[in-house]
Design a protein around this motif. Structure first.
Motif, short mmCIF file in Angstrom:
data_model
loop_
_atom_site.label_atom_id
_atom_site.label_comp_id
_atom_site.label_asym_id
_atom_site.label_seq_id
_atom_site.Cartn_x
_atom_site.Cartn_y
_atom_site.Cartn_z
N ASP A 1 0.86 -1.19 0.00
CA ASP A 1 0.00 0.00 0.00
C ASP A 1 0.89 1.23 0.00
O ASP A 1 1.49 1.57 1.01
N ALA A 2 0.98 1.88 -1.16
CA ALA A 2 1.79 3.09 -1.28
C ALA A 2 0.89 4.31 -1.52
O ALA A 2 1.33 5.32 -2.05
N ARG A 3 -0.38 4.21 -1.13
CA ARG A 3 -1.31 5.32 -1.32
C ARG A 3 -0.89 6.50 -0.44
O ARG A 3 -0.48 6.31 0.70
N GLY A 4 -0.98 7.69 -1.02
CA GLY A 4 -0.60 8.89 -0.29
C GLY A 4 0.88 9.20 -0.38
O GLY A 4 1.33 10.23 0.09
N GLY B 1 8.96 -15.23 -10.13
CA GLY B 1 7.69 -15.59 -10.74
C GLY B 1 6.47 -15.18 -9.93
O GLY B 1 5.36 -15.19 -10.45
N GLN B 2 6.66 -14.82 -8.66
CA GLN B 2 5.52 -14.41 -7.84
C GLN B 2 5.09 -12.99 -8.18
O GLN B 2 5.88 -12.20 -8.70
N LEU B 3 3.82 -12.68 -7.88
CA LEU B 3 3.26 -11.38 -8.23
C LEU B 3 3.16 -10.45 -7.03
O LEU B 3 2.81 -10.87 -5.92
N LEU B 4 3.45 -9.18 -7.28
CA LEU B 4 3.34 -8.11 -6.30
C LEU B 4 2.35 -7.09 -6.83
O LEU B 4 2.46 -6.64 -7.98
N ARG B 5 1.37 -6.71 -6.00
CA ARG B 5 0.42 -5.65 -6.37
C ARG B 5 0.78 -4.41 -5.55
O ARG B 5 0.98 -4.50 -4.34
N VAL B 6 0.88 -3.27 -6.24
CA VAL B 6 1.18 -2.01 -5.56
C VAL B 6 0.02 -1.05 -5.78
O VAL B 6 -0.37 -0.80 -6.93
N LEU B 7 -0.52 -0.52 -4.69
CA LEU B 7 -1.61 0.46 -4.75
C LEU B 7 -1.01 1.85 -4.58
O LEU B 7 -0.29 2.10 -3.61
N CYS B 8 -1.31 2.76 -5.52
CA CYS B 8 -0.75 4.11 -5.48
C CYS B 8 -1.84 5.15 -5.73
O CYS B 8 -2.87 4.84 -6.33
N ASP C 1 -0.40 8.31 -6.68
CA ASP C 1 0.44 9.23 -7.44
C ASP C 1 0.30 8.92 -8.94
O ASP C 1 0.67 7.84 -9.38
N ALA C 2 -0.26 9.88 -9.70
CA ALA C 2 -0.48 9.66 -11.14
C ALA C 2 0.83 9.39 -11.87
O ALA C 2 0.86 8.66 -12.86
N GLY C 3 1.93 9.94 -11.38
CA GLY C 3 3.23 9.72 -12.00
C GLY C 3 3.71 8.29 -11.87
O GLY C 3 4.64 7.87 -12.56
N SER C 4 3.07 7.53 -10.98
CA SER C 4 3.51 6.16 -10.74
C SER C 4 3.31 5.27 -11.97
O SER C 4 4.04 4.29 -12.14
N VAL C 5 2.36 5.61 -12.83
CA VAL C 5 2.12 4.81 -14.03
C VAL C 5 3.39 4.76 -14.88
O VAL C 5 3.89 3.70 -15.23
N ARG C 6 3.94 5.93 -15.15
CA ARG C 6 5.17 6.03 -15.94
C ARG C 6 6.36 5.46 -15.14
O ARG C 6 7.22 4.78 -15.69
N ASP C 7 6.40 5.76 -13.84
CA ASP C 7 7.50 5.30 -12.99
C ASP C 7 7.61 3.78 -13.00
O ASP C 7 8.71 3.23 -13.10
N PHE C 8 6.45 3.09 -12.89
CA PHE C 8 6.50 1.63 -12.83
C PHE C 8 6.86 1.02 -14.18
O PHE C 8 7.49 -0.03 -14.23
N GLN C 9 6.50 1.69 -15.27
CA GLN C 9 6.90 1.21 -16.59
C GLN C 9 8.42 1.27 -16.72
O GLN C 9 9.06 0.32 -17.17
N ALA C 10 8.99 2.38 -16.28
CA ALA C 10 10.45 2.55 -16.34
C ALA C 10 11.15 1.58 -15.39
O ALA C 10 12.17 0.97 -15.73
N PHE C 11 10.58 1.42 -14.19
CA PHE C 11 11.15 0.51 -13.19
C PHE C 11 11.22 -0.92 -13.73
O PHE C 11 12.23 -1.60 -13.59
N ALA C 12 10.13 -1.36 -14.37
CA ALA C 12 10.09 -2.72 -14.91
C ALA C 12 11.16 -2.90 -15.99
O ALA C 12 11.87 -3.91 -16.01
N PHE D 1 -4.13 4.01 -8.61
CA PHE D 1 -3.36 3.36 -9.68
C PHE D 1 -2.85 2.04 -9.14
O PHE D 1 -2.21 2.01 -8.09
N ILE D 2 -3.17 0.95 -9.83
CA ILE D 2 -2.81 -0.38 -9.36
C ILE D 2 -1.81 -0.98 -10.34
O ILE D 2 -2.07 -1.02 -11.56
N HIS D 3 -0.68 -1.39 -9.80
CA HIS D 3 0.39 -1.96 -10.63
C HIS D 3 0.65 -3.38 -10.16
O HIS D 3 0.71 -3.63 -8.95
N VAL D 4 0.80 -4.29 -11.10
CA VAL D 4 1.13 -5.69 -10.76
C VAL D 4 2.44 -6.04 -11.46
O VAL D 4 2.55 -5.94 -12.68
#
Length: 76
Positions: free
Chosen positions: A9-12, A32-39, A41-52, A69-72
């Protein structure tokens, strides 16, 4: 989609904190395991793409639900 192994939970929080929390969460998972991140921050969409791309972890899904914004990520 596979079962989510861990949720962070990274909300706020603003950049770079959601990424840092995701990094810590991924470190606790097996390959192979999945992580879900709740955000909120609108910038997180681009941030997580770059991070991956930079880390080689797969960005399996990104969703926007209301003002969240939910990232898996799949651990490499």
């Amino acid at each position: 989609m596979d079962e989510i192994a861990k949720e962070v939970d990274a909300r706020g929080l603003n950049c770079p904190l959601p990424i840092l929390k995701a990094k810590k969460g991924l470190a606790e998972l097996q390959s192979g395991q999945l992580l879900r991140v709740l955000c909120t921050d609108a910038g997180s969409v681009r941030d997580f793409q770059a991070f991956a791309t930079q880390t080689g972890n797969e960005l399996v899904d990104q969703q926007t639900v209301d003002d969240e914004f939910i990232h898996v990520l799949r651990r490499r």
